[in-house]
Design a protein around this motif. Structure first.
Motif, PDB file in Angstrom:
ATOM      1  N   GLU A 238     -36.246  54.823  19.446  1.00 21.35           N
ATOM      2  CA  GLU A 238     -36.352  56.281  20.449  1.00 21.35           C
ATOM      3  C   GLU A 238     -36.150  57.493  20.303  1.00 21.35           C
ATOM      4  OE1 GLU A 238     -40.001  55.740  23.572  1.00 21.35           O
ATOM      5  OE2 GLU A 238     -38.153  54.712  23.891  1.00 21.35           O
ATOM      6  N   ASN A 239     -34.625  56.555  21.233  1.00 20.07           N
ATOM      7  CA  ASN A 239     -33.655  57.607  21.918  1.00 20.07           C
ATOM      8  C   ASN A 239     -32.329  57.610  20.929  1.00 20.07           C
ATOM      9  OD1 ASN A 239     -35.244  57.511  23.940  1.00 20.07           O
ATOM     10  ND2 ASN A 239     -34.500  55.562  24.488  1.00 20.07           N
ATOM     11  N   ASP A 240     -32.770  57.237  18.850  1.00 20.30           N
ATOM     12  CA  ASP A 240     -31.125  57.635  18.842  1.00 20.30           C
ATOM     13  C   ASP A 240     -32.236  59.552  17.584  1.00 20.30           C
ATOM     14  OD1 ASP A 240     -29.185  57.944  15.616  1.00 20.30           O
ATOM     15  OD2 ASP A 240     -30.909  56.349  15.302  1.00 20.30           O
ATOM     16  N   CYS A 241     -30.634  60.165  18.634  1.00 20.82           N
ATOM     17  CA  CYS A 241     -30.909  61.404  18.197  1.00 20.82           C
ATOM     18  C   CYS A 241     -29.426  61.904  16.853  1.00 20.82           C
ATOM     19  CB  CYS A 241     -30.333  62.423  19.345  1.00 20.82           C
ATOM     20  SG  CYS A 241     -31.233  61.828  19.980  1.00 20.82           S
ATOM     21  N   GLY A 242     -29.197  60.715  16.276  1.00 23.21           N
ATOM     22  CA  GLY A 242     -28.326  61.106  14.981  1.00 23.21           C
ATOM     23  C   GLY A 242     -28.948  61.991  13.626  1.00 23.21           C
ATOM     24  N   ALA A 243     -29.954  60.861  13.491  1.00 21.08           N
ATOM     25  CA  ALA A 243     -30.632  61.345  12.211  1.00 21.08           C
ATOM     26  C   ALA A 243     -31.561  62.935  12.107  1.00 21.08           C
ATOM     27  CB  ALA A 243     -32.296  60.600  12.193  1.00 21.08           C
ATOM     28  N   GLU A 244     -31.606  62.928  10.732  1.00 21.04           N
ATOM     29  CA  GLU A 244     -32.329  64.530  10.232  1.00 21.04           C
ATOM     30  C   GLU A 244     -33.919  64.114  10.712  1.00 21.04           C
ATOM     31  OE1 GLU A 244     -30.706  67.746   9.882  1.00 21.04           O
ATOM     32  OE2 GLU A 244     -29.842  66.495  10.916  1.00 21.04           O
ATOM     33  N   PRO A 245     -34.877  65.148  10.526  1.00 22.22           N
ATOM     34  CA  PRO A 245     -36.343  64.403  10.523  1.00 22.22           C
ATOM     35  C   PRO A 245     -36.691  64.676   9.679  1.00 22.22           C
ATOM     36  CG  PRO A 245     -36.221  66.979  11.046  1.00 22.22           C
ATOM     37  CD  PRO A 245     -34.590  66.274  11.111  1.00 22.22           C
ATOM     38  N   THR A 246     -38.001  63.724   8.767  1.00 21.48           N
ATOM     39  CA  THR A 246     -38.697  63.144   7.907  1.00 21.48           C
ATOM     40  C   THR A 246     -39.392  64.203   7.442  1.00 21.48           C
ATOM     41  OG1 THR A 246     -39.150  61.012   8.774  1.00 21.48           O
ATOM     42  CG2 THR A 246     -36.641  61.150   7.258  1.00 21.48           C
ATOM     43  N   GLY A 247     -40.617  64.564   8.536  1.00 21.72           N
ATOM     44  CA  GLY A 247     -42.003  64.553   8.103  1.00 21.72           C
ATOM     45  C   GLY A 247     -42.325  65.675   9.666  1.00 21.72           C
ATOM     46  N   LEU A 248     -43.896  65.823   9.667  1.00 23.68           N
ATOM     47  CA  LEU A 248     -44.243  66.153  10.979  1.00 23.68           C
ATOM     48  C   LEU A 248     -45.606  65.612  10.128  1.00 23.68           C
ATOM     49  CD1 LEU A 248     -43.620  70.476   9.342  1.00 23.68           C
ATOM     50  CD2 LEU A 248     -42.820  68.650  11.417  1.00 23.68           C
ATOM     51  N   GLN A 249     -46.404  65.546  11.792  1.00 26.76           N
ATOM     52  CA  GLN A 249     -47.621  65.265  12.012  1.00 26.76           C
ATOM     53  C   GLN A 249     -48.476  66.280  12.874  1.00 26.76           C
ATOM     54  OE1 GLN A 249     -48.545  61.770  13.877  1.00 26.76           O
ATOM     55  NE2 GLN A 249     -49.436  60.463  12.621  1.00 26.76           N
ATOM     56  N   LEU A 250     -49.669  66.784  12.669  1.00 23.59           N
ATOM     57  CA  LEU A 250     -50.579  67.267  13.330  1.00 23.59           C
ATOM     58  C   LEU A 250     -51.463  66.078  13.847  1.00 23.59           C
ATOM     59  CD1 LEU A 250     -51.628  70.431  13.356  1.00 23.59           C
ATOM     60  CD2 LEU A 250     -53.409  70.238  11.935  1.00 23.59           C
ATOM     61  N   GLU A 251     -51.163  66.835  15.340  1.00 29.22           N
ATOM     62  CA  GLU A 251     -51.782  66.406  17.006  1.00 29.22           C
ATOM     63  C   GLU A 251     -53.287  66.850  16.038  1.00 29.22           C
ATOM     64  OE1 GLU A 251     -50.448  65.831  20.240  1.00 29.22           O
ATOM     65  OE2 GLU A 251     -48.256  65.006  19.884  1.00 29.22           O
ATOM     66  N   LYS A 252     -54.312  65.573  16.766  1.00 28.05           N
ATOM     67  CA  LYS A 252     -55.501  66.321  16.134  1.00 28.05           C
ATOM     68  C   LYS A 252     -56.625  65.796  17.983  1.00 28.05           C
ATOM     69  CE  LYS A 252     -56.126  66.039  11.866  1.00 28.05           C
ATOM     70  NZ  LYS A 252     -56.484  67.675  11.094  1.00 28.05           N
TER      71      LYS A 252
END
Length: 445
Positions: free
Chosen positions: A431-445
């Motif tokens: 949850e607090n790991d800020c070393g990774a690159e993003p993998t996707g997006l999710q639209l909130e409904k």
């Protein structure tokens, strides 16, 4: 300037040879050539890429040059523009280059493929074309073994960004985004102070605006292949993400926009929406579990002012804050013809030196390109690996910059869905790991 030459067999690169340079896109940033009444922007009247490569050739760091555009029938004007703005303006600037497609070709969007055939593995390529063409061109160059420096945004979708990163890794080539603000000494110093003195991230606010006349230059693609957020917000998003490094990550984006002036000026007949101003509001998470917020605003409907681009940011950490006004450096000039203006030779210096030679080698627009060329030479010679270049954290390499693309795409998705929030996803990390690159997006409904 030479024109059209037959492709030659691709040869292994000698480590003693200077790299050759392919320029894809013959517009304002590359050549200074603009087909509007306002002409080139006052902060880059002779362009940036071609003049830099030509001077690097004078200094022995570039071999042959190739320039390709989709519109061949514009090439005579492009060559004349470079001859006047570069060849005549400075001493010893050799503009010999191959230009494609042939002058009688009105439009060929695949002409870059013929240009690639003229290059050798290990050569460098710059891509300054409309945003929605970047992915196809960059991928073709990477697969041909060329080192790629692409205009921001490198692509419009996170998915495509990750594909380019994977392709560059597979082919062992350098792929970077031309975020020249990383080479501005003020911004570099701000980055270092943010990392070492200001504590965990709390708040970031940036604004970047350009005058309405700039819209005329972008008439063909504004609101069609890209928007003002991709074009300008990307700059300060990168500075922010670069400054905090792996101590924070963006997680949620909401966007809003103003409309009216741009559409009134350009009067599009194809139904496209052209936002005047776009603001992205982004929630960030810090590695210690605390949170930060950011707003990034960009516009292209500003009036003509004392500098072409009004731009500044405010960063607040939990232990201090810093502010930077890049548009006003305390250096001004007034002339009878041009009136009052702010000067920024820290970006590009076009006034010749006492000898009559180009003297802008220390400008951060120039240094951004030279650093890329030097890095490519290191990779070619075996002095450094692509991973080494990335680890230096100087160039905006494709493997470390997906966060900016994720925020930009999330902003566009939010706007297209009535301002709904969009989450940025990270797989395989805490949850607090800020070393990774993003993998996707999710639209909130």
């Amino acid at each position: 300037l030479a024109r059209n030459r037959l492709p030659k067999p691709r040869q292994p690169r000698s480590i003693t040879m200077p790299v050759n340079a392919l320029m894809v896109g013959a517009g304002e940033y590359t050549t200074g050539c603009v087909f509007t009444a306002a002409g080139a922007a006052p902060d880059k009247p002779a362009g940036v890429v071609a003049i830099t490569f030509t001077d690097l050739r004078r200094r022995g760091k570039i071999g042959k040059m190739v320039l390709v555009d989709a519109a061949g029938d514009r090439m005579p004007t492009v060559r004349d523009t470079m001859a006047q703005k570069i060849g005549v303006a400075y001493k010893d600037m050799d503009l010999t280059m191959t230009t494609l497609p042939p002058d009688d070709v009105q439009f060929d969007p695949q002409s870059f493929r013929e240009a690639i055939k003229l290059m050798d593995k290990g050569d460098v390529v710059t891509i300054f074309t409309p945003d929605d063409t970047h992915f196809e061109i960059a991928l073709a160059c990477i697969e041909a073994g060329l080192h790629v420096l692409c205009a921001k945004p490198v692509v419009k979708k996170l998915e495509d960004h990750l594909k380019l990163a994977e392709a560059a890794k597979k082919h062992g080539v350098l792929c970077a985004i031309e975020y020249h603000k990383r080479f501005d000494p003020i911004y570099t110093d701000a980055r270092d102070r943010i990392r070492h003195q200001l504590g965990p991230f709390s708040f970031f606010q940036s604004t970047m605006t350009q005058p309405k006349a700039q819209l005329d230059t972008f008439r063909g693609w504004a609101g069609k292949s890209s928007d003002i957020s991709y074009y300008l917000n990307s700059h300060h998003m990168d500075i922010h993400a670069w400054s905090v490094g792996r101590t924070a990550r963006p997680e949620r984006v909401v966007a809003m926009a103003a409309r009216g002036a741009a559409e009134a000026r350009l009067a599009p007949t194809d139904g496209r929406v052209i936002e005047d101003t776009i603001t992205l509001m982004v929630h960030w998470r810090n590695s210690d579990g605390s949170a930060g917020t950011a707003t990034y605003t960009s516009s292209w409907i500003a009036p003509k002012a004392d500098c072409h681009t009004q731009q500044y940011f405010h960063y607040m950490g939990q232990k201090g804050e810093i502010r930077a006004d890049q548009g006003h450096r305390g250096y001004t000039m007034s002339t009878d013809d041009g009136g009052f203006s702010q000067l920024n030779p820290l970006y590009m210096k076009y006034t010749p030196g006492p000898s009559g030679h180009f003297a802008g080698q220390h400008g951060y627009g120039y240094r951004s390109i030279e650093e890329f060329v030097s890095a490519a030479e290191e990779v070619n010679s075996g002095a450094a690996t692509v991973e080494d270049i990335s680890a230096r954290d100087v160039l905006a390499t494709i493997d470390t910059t997906a966060r900016v693309t994720a925020m930009l795409e999330a902003g566009r998705v939010s706007l297209d869905n009535g301002g709904a929030a969009v989450k940025i996803l990270y797989a395989g990390c805490g949850e607090n790991d800020c070393g990774a690159e993003p993998t996707g997006l999710q639209l909130e409904k």
